[in-house]
Motif scaffolding. Sequence first.
Motif, PDB file in Angstrom:
ATOM      1  N   VAL A 161     -12.669 -17.689  -5.537  1.00 31.78           N
ATOM      2  CA  VAL A 161     -13.417 -18.429  -5.022  1.00 31.78           C
ATOM      3  C   VAL A 161     -13.482 -19.689  -5.646  1.00 31.78           C
ATOM      4  CG1 VAL A 161     -15.944 -18.785  -4.491  1.00 31.78           C
ATOM      5  CG2 VAL A 161     -15.135 -16.610  -4.760  1.00 31.78           C
ATOM      6  N   LEU A 162     -13.506 -20.767  -4.927  1.00 32.19           N
ATOM      7  CA  LEU A 162     -13.514 -22.177  -5.386  1.00 32.19           C
ATOM      8  C   LEU A 162     -14.553 -23.091  -4.342  1.00 32.19           C
ATOM      9  CD1 LEU A 162     -12.663 -23.815  -8.040  1.00 32.19           C
ATOM     10  CD2 LEU A 162     -10.777 -24.506  -6.376  1.00 32.19           C
ATOM     11  N   GLY A 163     -15.302 -23.794  -5.071  1.00 32.48           N
ATOM     12  CA  GLY A 163     -16.206 -24.701  -4.058  1.00 32.48           C
ATOM     13  C   GLY A 163     -16.910 -23.558  -3.124  1.00 32.48           C
ATOM     14  N   TRP A 164     -16.643 -24.209  -1.830  1.00 33.52           N
ATOM     15  CA  TRP A 164     -17.374 -23.364  -0.681  1.00 33.52           C
ATOM     16  C   TRP A 164     -16.542 -22.247  -0.318  1.00 33.52           C
ATOM     17  CZ3 TRP A 164     -22.429 -24.874   1.418  1.00 33.52           C
ATOM     18  CH2 TRP A 164     -22.877 -26.116   0.694  1.00 33.52           C
ATOM     19  N   ASP A 165     -15.132 -22.000  -0.853  1.00 33.81           N
ATOM     20  CA  ASP A 165     -14.319 -21.281  -0.045  1.00 33.81           C
ATOM     21  C   ASP A 165     -14.001 -20.107  -0.972  1.00 33.81           C
ATOM     22  OD1 ASP A 165     -14.047 -23.502   1.724  1.00 33.81           O
ATOM     23  OD2 ASP A 165     -12.325 -24.400   0.499  1.00 33.81           O
ATOM     24  N   GLY A 166     -13.427 -18.961  -0.334  1.00 28.68           N
ATOM     25  CA  GLY A 166     -13.223 -17.736  -1.140  1.00 28.68           C
ATOM     26  C   GLY A 166     -12.061 -17.031  -0.402  1.00 28.68           C
ATOM     27  N   GLN A 167     -11.408 -16.109  -1.137  1.00 31.45           N
ATOM     28  CA  GLN A 167     -10.509 -15.189  -0.289  1.00 31.45           C
ATOM     29  C   GLN A 167     -10.732 -13.595  -1.091  1.00 31.45           C
ATOM     30  OE1 GLN A 167      -6.561 -16.631  -1.556  1.00 31.45           O
ATOM     31  NE2 GLN A 167      -6.772 -18.361   0.015  1.00 31.45           N
ATOM     32  N   ALA A 168     -10.250 -12.965  -0.275  1.00 27.51           N
ATOM     33  CA  ALA A 168     -10.119 -11.524  -0.774  1.00 27.51           C
ATOM     34  C   ALA A 168      -9.089 -10.682  -0.040  1.00 27.51           C
ATOM     35  CB  ALA A 168     -11.618 -10.822  -0.518  1.00 27.51           C
ATOM     36  N   ALA A 169      -8.570  -9.482  -0.433  1.00 27.45           N
ATOM     37  CA  ALA A 169      -7.670  -8.823   0.091  1.00 27.45           C
ATOM     38  C   ALA A 169      -7.573  -7.283  -0.861  1.00 27.45           C
ATOM     39  CB  ALA A 169      -6.353  -9.215   0.008  1.00 27.45           C
ATOM     40  N   LEU A 170      -7.461  -6.281   0.047  1.00 27.93           N
ATOM     41  CA  LEU A 170      -7.190  -4.940  -0.595  1.00 27.93           C
ATOM     42  C   LEU A 170      -5.820  -4.913  -0.600  1.00 27.93           C
ATOM     43  CD1 LEU A 170      -7.668  -2.208  -1.253  1.00 27.93           C
ATOM     44  CD2 LEU A 170      -8.247  -1.639   1.014  1.00 27.93           C
ATOM     45  N   LEU A 171      -5.314  -4.624  -1.666  1.00 26.48           N
ATOM     46  CA  LEU A 171      -3.768  -4.386  -1.628  1.00 26.48           C
ATOM     47  C   LEU A 171      -3.214  -2.948  -2.250  1.00 26.48           C
ATOM     48  CD1 LEU A 171      -2.835  -7.699  -3.572  1.00 26.48           C
ATOM     49  CD2 LEU A 171      -2.787  -7.327  -1.235  1.00 26.48           C
ATOM     50  N   THR A 172      -2.711  -2.162  -0.989  1.00 21.22           N
ATOM     51  CA  THR A 172      -2.618  -0.805  -1.363  1.00 21.22           C
ATOM     52  C   THR A 172      -1.175  -0.408  -1.974  1.00 21.22           C
ATOM     53  OG1 THR A 172      -1.850  -0.486   0.869  1.00 21.22           O
ATOM     54  CG2 THR A 172      -4.191  -0.345   0.417  1.00 21.22           C
ATOM     55  N   LEU A 173      -1.009  -0.873  -3.322  1.00 21.43           N
ATOM     56  CA  LEU A 173       0.143  -0.713  -3.866  1.00 21.43           C
ATOM     57  C   LEU A 173       0.642   0.544  -4.058  1.00 21.43           C
ATOM     58  CD1 LEU A 173       0.047  -3.760  -6.355  1.00 21.43           C
ATOM     59  CD2 LEU A 173       1.023  -3.600  -3.924  1.00 21.43           C
ATOM     60  N   HIS A 174      -0.392   1.761  -4.047  1.00 22.78           N
ATOM     61  CA  HIS A 174       0.475   2.980  -3.998  1.00 22.78           C
ATOM     62  C   HIS A 174       1.133   3.323  -2.761  1.00 22.78           C
ATOM     63  CE1 HIS A 174      -3.113   3.174  -1.298  1.00 22.78           C
ATOM     64  NE2 HIS A 174      -2.765   3.970  -1.004  1.00 22.78           N
ATOM     65  N   ASN A 175       1.377   2.507  -1.817  1.00 20.64           N
ATOM     66  CA  ASN A 175       2.227   2.471  -0.460  1.00 20.64           C
ATOM     67  C   ASN A 175       3.544   1.596  -1.168  1.00 20.64           C
ATOM     68  OD1 ASN A 175       3.719   2.186   1.750  1.00 20.64           O
ATOM     69  ND2 ASN A 175       1.990   1.921   2.876  1.00 20.64           N
ATOM     70  N   ARG A 176       4.640   2.142  -0.979  1.00 18.65           N
ATOM     71  CA  ARG A 176       5.793   1.245  -1.383  1.00 18.65           C
ATOM     72  C   ARG A 176       6.070   0.081  -0.353  1.00 18.65           C
ATOM     73  NH1 ARG A 176       9.528   6.146  -3.228  1.00 18.65           N
ATOM     74  NH2 ARG A 176       8.493   6.367  -5.305  1.00 18.65           N
ATOM     75  N   HIS A 177       5.408   0.307   0.799  1.00 19.49           N
ATOM     76  CA  HIS A 177       5.628  -0.716   1.838  1.00 19.49           C
ATOM     77  C   HIS A 177       4.785  -1.801   1.898  1.00 19.49           C
ATOM     78  CE1 HIS A 177       8.945   1.538   3.148  1.00 19.49           C
ATOM     79  NE2 HIS A 177       8.202   2.736   3.362  1.00 19.49           N
ATOM     80  N   ALA A 178       3.841  -1.725   0.836  1.00 16.04           N
ATOM     81  CA  ALA A 178       2.537  -2.573   1.157  1.00 16.04           C
ATOM     82  C   ALA A 178       2.841  -3.764   0.128  1.00 16.04           C
ATOM     83  CB  ALA A 178       1.263  -1.931   0.357  1.00 16.04           C
ATOM     84  N   PRO A 179       2.445  -5.126   0.623  1.00 16.93           N
ATOM     85  CA  PRO A 179       2.305  -6.240  -0.090  1.00 16.93           C
ATOM     86  C   PRO A 179       1.806  -6.254  -1.257  1.00 16.93           C
ATOM     87  CG  PRO A 179       1.066  -6.737   1.711  1.00 16.93           C
ATOM     88  CD  PRO A 179       1.343  -5.157   1.533  1.00 16.93           C
ATOM     89  N   CYS A 180       2.296  -7.161  -2.424  1.00 13.47           N
ATOM     90  CA  CYS A 180       1.566  -7.348  -3.604  1.00 13.47           C
ATOM     91  C   CYS A 180       1.063  -8.802  -3.572  1.00 13.47           C
ATOM     92  CB  CYS A 180       2.474  -7.015  -4.866  1.00 13.47           C
ATOM     93  SG  CYS A 180       3.677  -8.216  -5.403  1.00 13.47           S
TER      94      CYS A 180
END
Length: 358
Positions: A161-180
């Motif tokens: 989070v910064l200012g009025w903005d924010g980001q979030a993501a669930l990264l499922t790294l137990h799956n080899r095809h998932a993004p990090c």
Amino acid sequence: MDKPYLGQSCLEQGYLARYLAQQILPEIGKIGQDKLMASKVLVVGCGGLAASALTYLTAAGVGELTLIDDDVVELGNLNRQILFTEADVGQNKAESAKLRLSQQNQHVKINAITQKFNLANGLSLVNCHDLVLDCSDAYSSKLAINYCCSLTRKPWVYASVLGWDGQAALLTLHNRHAPCYKCWQESAPHGLRNCEANGVLGAAVSTVGSHQAGLALQYLLGYLHNANCLWVFDLWAMEQKKFQLSKRHNCKFHSDKLENLPFCSYEELRLWDEYILLDIRSGDEWDIGHLPQARHVSPGILMEVEKYYKTTQNLVIYCNQNTLSQLVVENLRNLGYRAFVLDGGYQAYAHLAVRKLD
Ligand SMILES: [Zn+2]
């Protein structure tokens, strides 16, 4: 004299009443509530994001929460770090948060660690939890979480989070095809601006922290329909957008071609002309005893392995048994190194160890 037993104990009745409102949701039910109670979540950083994320995970009855933060509460944190009061100023954030959350829900086991999360303590911590929540505000912490989760194949919920903005993501790294994290964030975001210097709105932090809690609960309940998407919030425009993330083919944290790991015994090693034996246990364990000819390294040093070793060298890795060494060897092999697991780890050869003399 106690009243006669009429069925459920008071504790059970209290348990049912507490979670009834969420348990009647068809997506949760009794089975889902039991899953939450059996879950262990590691929360890195106990500031503003953690204030709302932790409050909702505790209220929802997640069984065990481990909080790690070496920072202390400052007056300037209180516009967004709403777990704390003026009386907490000067106190460690993990300890203060534990105290507050323990009063919130007696069913939840809360652990506090007053250290900074890093590569030295991170691997073993991540490895013994089901999910990691990134409630940190430092790029270096996010890199350390990503590295530890990539290596141990654990999912994590990123947020910033910064200012009025924010980001979030669930990264499922137990799956080899998932993004990090490094698949889409190759360099430091925002030019390393931070909340203290550039400002932040408490309500924006709380929105993103609540979203993190939602993603975490969905994962723990077994729902992945929101996994591996980047959620972007703009509290000024009151807008929310969702972007699908995908794995970057040249990201060094991934490989589609994972080989069967090569193991070797200590006896075999003695027949080799050249090898480097690396002990990746904790410094305390190394001090008590280690194998002859071994060098002690933090598993984290292997993130910068090219600074220290050549791809032509035989690197033989051991931990206590085989758990962490297999993960490290797999990662080194993905990076092109000739790495091997010492079969059975330190425990198999402890009788040969060089020991500290008391
Ligand atoms: Zn990646």
